[in-house]
Design a protein around this motif. Structure first.
Motif, PDB file in Angstrom:
ATOM      1  N   MET A 113      40.099   0.444  -9.692  1.00 24.44           N
ATOM      2  CA  MET A 113      39.456   1.272  -8.669  1.00 24.44           C
ATOM      3  C   MET A 113      38.770   2.487  -9.301  1.00 24.44           C
ATOM      4  SD  MET A 113      41.286   2.522  -5.140  1.00 24.44           S
ATOM      5  CE  MET A 113      42.164   0.952  -5.035  1.00 24.44           C
ATOM      6  N   GLU A 114      39.435   3.086 -10.280  1.00 29.19           N
ATOM      7  CA  GLU A 114      38.833   4.245 -10.949  1.00 29.19           C
ATOM      8  C   GLU A 114      37.552   3.841 -11.669  1.00 29.19           C
ATOM      9  OE1 GLU A 114      40.122   7.962 -13.832  1.00 29.19           O
ATOM     10  OE2 GLU A 114      41.550   6.909 -12.575  1.00 29.19           O
ATOM     11  N   SER A 115      37.561   2.673 -12.270  1.00 27.69           N
ATOM     12  CA  SER A 115      36.362   2.176 -12.923  1.00 27.69           C
ATOM     13  C   SER A 115      35.226   2.032 -11.919  1.00 27.69           C
ATOM     14  CB  SER A 115      36.656   0.835 -13.600  1.00 27.69           C
ATOM     15  OG  SER A 115      35.520   0.324 -14.247  1.00 27.69           O
ATOM     16  N   GLY A 116      35.541   1.496 -10.732  1.00 26.76           N
ATOM     17  CA  GLY A 116      34.526   1.344  -9.692  1.00 26.76           C
ATOM     18  C   GLY A 116      33.992   2.678  -9.190  1.00 26.76           C
ATOM     19  N   ILE A 117      34.876   3.683  -9.108  1.00 25.37           N
ATOM     20  CA  ILE A 117      34.433   5.010  -8.663  1.00 25.37           C
ATOM     21  C   ILE A 117      33.472   5.618  -9.672  1.00 25.37           C
ATOM     22  CG2 ILE A 117      35.215   7.366  -8.165  1.00 25.37           C
ATOM     23  CD1 ILE A 117      37.811   6.075  -7.066  1.00 25.37           C
ATOM     24  N   PHE A 118      33.707   5.380 -10.956  1.00 20.15           N
ATOM     25  CA  PHE A 118      32.780   5.885 -11.971  1.00 20.15           C
ATOM     26  C   PHE A 118      31.400   5.246 -11.815  1.00 20.15           C
ATOM     27  CE2 PHE A 118      36.497   7.287 -14.659  1.00 20.15           C
ATOM     28  CZ  PHE A 118      36.137   8.630 -14.653  1.00 20.15           C
ATOM     29  N   VAL A 119      31.374   3.973 -11.417  1.00 18.30           N
ATOM     30  CA  VAL A 119      30.081   3.324 -11.161  1.00 18.30           C
ATOM     31  C   VAL A 119      29.391   4.007  -9.980  1.00 18.30           C
ATOM     32  CG1 VAL A 119      28.932   1.180 -10.505  1.00 18.30           C
ATOM     33  CG2 VAL A 119      30.865   1.108 -12.065  1.00 18.30           C
ATOM     34  N   ALA A 120      30.146   4.283  -8.922  1.00 16.44           N
ATOM     35  CA  ALA A 120      29.579   4.952  -7.747  1.00 16.44           C
ATOM     36  C   ALA A 120      29.049   6.336  -8.109  1.00 16.44           C
ATOM     37  CB  ALA A 120      30.641   5.056  -6.659  1.00 16.44           C
ATOM     38  N   MET A 121      29.781   7.056  -8.962  1.00 16.17           N
ATOM     39  CA  MET A 121      29.330   8.385  -9.376  1.00 16.17           C
ATOM     40  C   MET A 121      28.083   8.293 -10.246  1.00 16.17           C
ATOM     41  SD  MET A 121      33.072  10.093 -10.128  1.00 16.17           S
ATOM     42  CE  MET A 121      32.584  11.815 -10.194  1.00 16.17           C
ATOM     43  N   ALA A 122      28.005   7.255 -11.076  1.00 15.57           N
ATOM     44  CA  ALA A 122      26.804   7.052 -11.889  1.00 15.57           C
ATOM     45  C   ALA A 122      25.600   6.752 -10.997  1.00 15.57           C
ATOM     46  CB  ALA A 122      27.029   5.915 -12.880  1.00 15.57           C
ATOM     47  N   PHE A 123      25.829   5.956  -9.947  1.00 17.54           N
ATOM     48  CA  PHE A 123      24.752   5.655  -9.001  1.00 17.54           C
ATOM     49  C   PHE A 123      24.297   6.923  -8.282  1.00 17.54           C
ATOM     50  CE2 PHE A 123      23.518   4.351  -4.619  1.00 17.54           C
ATOM     51  CZ  PHE A 123      22.345   3.682  -4.943  1.00 17.54           C
ATOM     52  N   ASP A 124      25.256   7.772  -7.917  1.00 21.26           N
ATOM     53  CA  ASP A 124      24.923   9.044  -7.269  1.00 21.26           C
ATOM     54  C   ASP A 124      24.055   9.904  -8.181  1.00 21.26           C
ATOM     55  OD1 ASP A 124      25.399  11.395  -5.365  1.00 21.26           O
ATOM     56  OD2 ASP A 124      26.283  12.149  -7.224  1.00 21.26           O
ATOM     57  N   ARG A 125      24.414   9.998  -9.462  1.00 27.00           N
ATOM     58  CA  ARG A 125      23.622  10.786 -10.417  1.00 27.00           C
ATOM     59  C   ARG A 125      22.239  10.159 -10.621  1.00 27.00           C
ATOM     60  NH1 ARG A 125      24.023  15.251 -10.000  1.00 27.00           N
ATOM     61  NH2 ARG A 125      24.727  14.472  -7.986  1.00 27.00           N
ATOM     62  N   TYR A 126      22.189   8.826 -10.621  1.00 20.52           N
ATOM     63  CA  TYR A 126      20.902   8.136 -10.790  1.00 20.52           C
ATOM     64  C   TYR A 126      19.955   8.475  -9.642  1.00 20.52           C
ATOM     65  CZ  TYR A 126      17.566   4.318 -10.205  1.00 20.52           C
ATOM     66  OH  TYR A 126      16.419   3.599  -9.990  1.00 20.52           O
ATOM     67  N   VAL A 127      20.453   8.389  -8.413  1.00 20.66           N
ATOM     68  CA  VAL A 127      19.598   8.681  -7.258  1.00 20.66           C
ATOM     69  C   VAL A 127      19.212  10.157  -7.244  1.00 20.66           C
ATOM     70  CG1 VAL A 127      19.453   8.684  -4.738  1.00 20.66           C
ATOM     71  CG2 VAL A 127      20.619   6.815  -5.909  1.00 20.66           C
ATOM     72  N   ALA A 128      20.169  11.049  -7.555  1.00 15.90           N
ATOM     73  CA  ALA A 128      19.906  12.490  -7.511  1.00 15.90           C
ATOM     74  C   ALA A 128      18.864  12.912  -8.531  1.00 15.90           C
ATOM     75  CB  ALA A 128      21.207  13.260  -7.737  1.00 15.90           C
ATOM     76  N   ILE A 129      18.836  12.267  -9.695  1.00 23.31           N
ATOM     77  CA  ILE A 129      17.926  12.675 -10.768  1.00 23.31           C
ATOM     78  C   ILE A 129      16.628  11.860 -10.757  1.00 23.31           C
ATOM     79  CG2 ILE A 129      17.654  12.737 -13.289  1.00 23.31           C
ATOM     80  CD1 ILE A 129      20.645  13.439 -13.436  1.00 23.31           C
ATOM     81  N   CYS A 130      16.749  10.559 -10.536  1.00 22.25           N
ATOM     82  CA  CYS A 130      15.563   9.692 -10.590  1.00 22.25           C
ATOM     83  C   CYS A 130      14.802   9.645  -9.268  1.00 22.25           C
ATOM     84  CB  CYS A 130      15.956   8.282 -11.018  1.00 22.25           C
ATOM     85  SG  CYS A 130      16.737   8.216 -12.641  1.00 22.25           S
ATOM     86  N   HIS A 131      15.499   9.815  -8.143  1.00 19.30           N
ATOM     87  CA  HIS A 131      14.850   9.780  -6.816  1.00 19.30           C
ATOM     88  C   HIS A 131      15.404  10.914  -5.956  1.00 19.30           C
ATOM     89  CE1 HIS A 131      13.282   5.812  -7.863  1.00 19.30           C
ATOM     90  NE2 HIS A 131      14.501   5.486  -8.252  1.00 19.30           N
ATOM     91  N   PRO A 132      15.200  12.167  -6.359  1.00 18.94           N
ATOM     92  CA  PRO A 132      15.823  13.300  -5.670  1.00 18.94           C
ATOM     93  C   PRO A 132      15.443  13.426  -4.198  1.00 18.94           C
ATOM     94  CG  PRO A 132      14.109  14.041  -7.196  1.00 18.94           C
ATOM     95  CD  PRO A 132      14.334  12.599  -7.476  1.00 18.94           C
ATOM     96  N   LEU A 133      14.223  13.047  -3.855  1.00 20.42           N
ATOM     97  CA  LEU A 133      13.794  13.181  -2.459  1.00 20.42           C
ATOM     98  C   LEU A 133      14.484  12.179  -1.541  1.00 20.42           C
ATOM     99  CD1 LEU A 133       9.941  13.768  -2.982  1.00 20.42           C
ATOM    100  CD2 LEU A 133      11.756  15.467  -2.635  1.00 20.42           C
TER     101      LEU A 133
END
Length: 324
Positions: A113-133
């Motif tokens: 589960m912790e591994s999966g949460i890290f994926v979710a956090m990586a996705f959050d950072r990806y959207v925030a930086i690559c597609h901020p709008l």
């Protein structure tokens, strides 16, 4: 194994955890850093959840995922430490058959589960930086809740076959050379061919952890491409700083786990006590370091912590007039 040399326990009711074979005399001394690590993990993760709950400005996807990570870390370390400390302090080595497999399930389920949460956090950072709008419209509270539920369901379901397989084997030995019911340490006590358990364990490692690492890597490749394309050095450093804590936490989670896995599978010449210590460390280090990493690297959490300390230290100037 021949029947003449082994005794099968058809109605096995408990196992015996041996702690760290070869270091029995040092159990009490080993318990000191273990207990300290557990207390730090409890304080750190409860503090993170408290701050995120109280601070309205932190009610964002990144911090919701951070709270999920804190809960997972708390379950992980609590799954092993109380029993481990009871072995070290009170020589309480017996563990009920059902309790052993329950512990096994929680450890592997919440690690996944912790591994999966890290994926979710990586996705959050990806959207925030690559597609901020699109960040606020993509990662709504409803989407975050669905991601959290999906991660929990994936881990819960994929670990179940491991548990069912391990429970069905006939066991010829009851003494587990470990501080907790680690999957392969228990399965090795069976007096039958358990290769299917070993193969499924490898499948889980490569299918779950391997895919998670792949998705995290792809996310960070895209993030780094955007960062290096920024026009100024200050902009690059500032943007990289927003995901630096997450990247450090990922390394602290996967590197000890990978090292322990490789040692268990291929390090046949590695001393047993070293492997057991490593197996404890890779479950204890992330719950300790995650709150520290995010507390140090996240300005909002730092500011809220400072506010709490300032409020506690600030004297009440009206206390002298309470009787008037």
């Amino acid at each position: 194994m021949s029947d003449s040399n082994t005794t099968v326990f058809p109605n096995l009711s408990s196992f015996i955890l041996l702690g760290i074979p070869g270091l029995e005399e040092a159990h009490v001394w080993i318990s000191i850093p273990f207990c300290t690590m557990y207390v730090i993990a409890l304080l750190g993760n409860f503090t993170i959840m408290f701050i995120v709950k109280k601070e309205m400005s932190l009610h964002e996807p990144m911090y919701y995922f951070l709270c999920m990570l804190a809960v997972t870390d708390l379950v992980l370390c609590t799954s092993i430490l109380p029993k481990t400390l009871s072995i070290f302090w009170f020589n309480s080595r017996e563990i009920d058959f059902t309790a052993c497999f329950t512990q096994m399930y929680f450890i592997h389920c919440f690690f996944s589960m912790e591994s999966g949460i890290f994926v979710a956090m990586a996705f959050d950072r990806y959207v925030a930086i690559c597609h901020p709008l699109r960040h606020s419209t993509t990662l709504t509270n409803r989407v975050v809740a669905k991601i959290g539920l999906g991660v929990a369901l994936r881990s819960s379901i994929i670990i179940l076959p491991n548990l069912f397989l391990a429970r069905q084997w006939p066991y010829c030995q009851t003494h587990i050379p470990h501080t907790y019911c680690e999957h392969m340490a228990v399965v090795k006590l069976a007096c039958t061919d358990t290769r299917i358990s070993s193969y499924y364990g490898l499948f889980v490692v490569f299918f779950v952890t391997g895919l998670d690492v792949f998705f995290i890597t792809v996310s960070y490749i895209q993030i780094l491409r955007v960062i290096f394309s920024l026009p100024t050095k200050d902009a690059r450093l500032k943007t990289f700083g927003t995901c630096c804590a997450h990247f450090c936490a990922i390394l602290c989670f996967y590197i000890p786990g990978l090292f322990s896995f490789l040692t268990h599978r291929f390090g046949h010449n590695v001393a047993l006590h070293f492997h057991i210590l490593l197996a404890n460390v890779y479950l204890l280090v992330p719950p300790i370091l995650n709150p520290i990493i995010y507390g140090v690297r996240t300005k909002q959490i730092q500011d809220r912590l400072l506010q709490l300390f300032i409020q506690k230290k600030r004297p009440n100037i009206f206390s002298g007039f309470s009787g008037s």
